[in-house]
Design a protein around this motif. Sequence first.
Motif, short mmCIF file in Angstrom:
data_model
loop_
_atom_site.label_atom_id
_atom_site.label_comp_id
_atom_site.label_asym_id
_atom_site.label_seq_id
_atom_site.Cartn_x
_atom_site.Cartn_y
_atom_site.Cartn_z
N LYS A 1 43.21 53.67 36.00
CA LYS A 1 43.34 54.09 34.60
C LYS A 1 43.83 52.92 33.73
O LYS A 1 43.36 52.74 32.61
CB LYS A 1 44.28 55.28 34.48
N VAL A 2 44.75 52.12 34.27
CA VAL A 2 45.23 50.93 33.55
C VAL A 2 44.08 49.94 33.40
O VAL A 2 43.93 49.30 32.35
CB VAL A 2 46.44 50.30 34.27
N LEU A 3 43.25 49.80 34.43
CA LEU A 3 42.08 48.92 34.36
C LEU A 3 41.15 49.36 33.23
O LEU A 3 40.67 48.55 32.45
CB LEU A 3 41.34 48.90 35.69
N ASN A 4 40.93 50.66 33.14
CA ASN A 4 40.08 51.20 32.09
C ASN A 4 40.68 50.91 30.71
O ASN A 4 39.97 50.54 29.77
CB ASN A 4 39.87 52.70 32.29
N PHE A 5 42.00 51.05 30.58
CA PHE A 5 42.68 50.73 29.33
C PHE A 5 42.48 49.26 28.97
O PHE A 5 42.14 48.93 27.83
CB PHE A 5 44.18 51.04 29.45
N HIS B 1 40.57 47.98 25.61
CA HIS B 1 41.38 47.34 24.57
C HIS B 1 41.44 45.82 24.68
O HIS B 1 42.15 45.17 23.89
CB HIS B 1 42.80 47.92 24.59
N GLU B 2 40.71 45.26 25.68
CA GLU B 2 40.70 43.81 25.88
C GLU B 2 42.11 43.23 25.96
O GLU B 2 42.42 42.21 25.36
CB GLU B 2 39.92 43.11 24.74
N GLU B 3 42.97 43.91 26.74
CA GLU B 3 44.37 43.52 26.84
C GLU B 3 44.80 43.54 28.31
O GLU B 3 44.68 44.57 28.98
CB GLU B 3 45.24 44.49 26.04
N ALA B 4 45.29 42.43 28.81
CA ALA B 4 45.81 42.37 30.18
C ALA B 4 47.17 43.07 30.22
O ALA B 4 47.95 43.00 29.28
CB ALA B 4 45.95 40.93 30.63
N VAL B 5 47.43 43.76 31.32
CA VAL B 5 48.66 44.54 31.47
C VAL B 5 49.28 44.24 32.83
O VAL B 5 48.57 44.10 33.82
CB VAL B 5 48.37 46.06 31.38
N THR B 6 50.59 44.15 32.86
CA THR B 6 51.34 44.06 34.12
C THR B 6 52.46 45.09 34.06
O THR B 6 53.18 45.16 33.07
CB THR B 6 51.95 42.66 34.32
#
Length: 86
Positions: A41-45, A49-54
Amino acid sequence: MLILLALMSTYSLSLIKESSAVVRLRLENAKKLITVDSALKVLNFSKNHEEAVTLELNGYTIRTYKDGKKWYVEIFNDRIREIYSE
């Protein structure tokens, strides 16, 4: 009679120990499945949104990143490292 009672007690304790290990493994597996589902789900986000997340979840670190045109999510802790792509 006392020997039989001692053997039965030892056997009962070994069964409890084995059952405890099985429950612990099932719990760890369920926690990992929930984490993988959340990571996707985070990957889909990240993709939308073209935003890397950790972030950290359930003892795992989840990190998304883009390599070229493709998004990836990496899930890791001290024992496991897995990478999924879109």
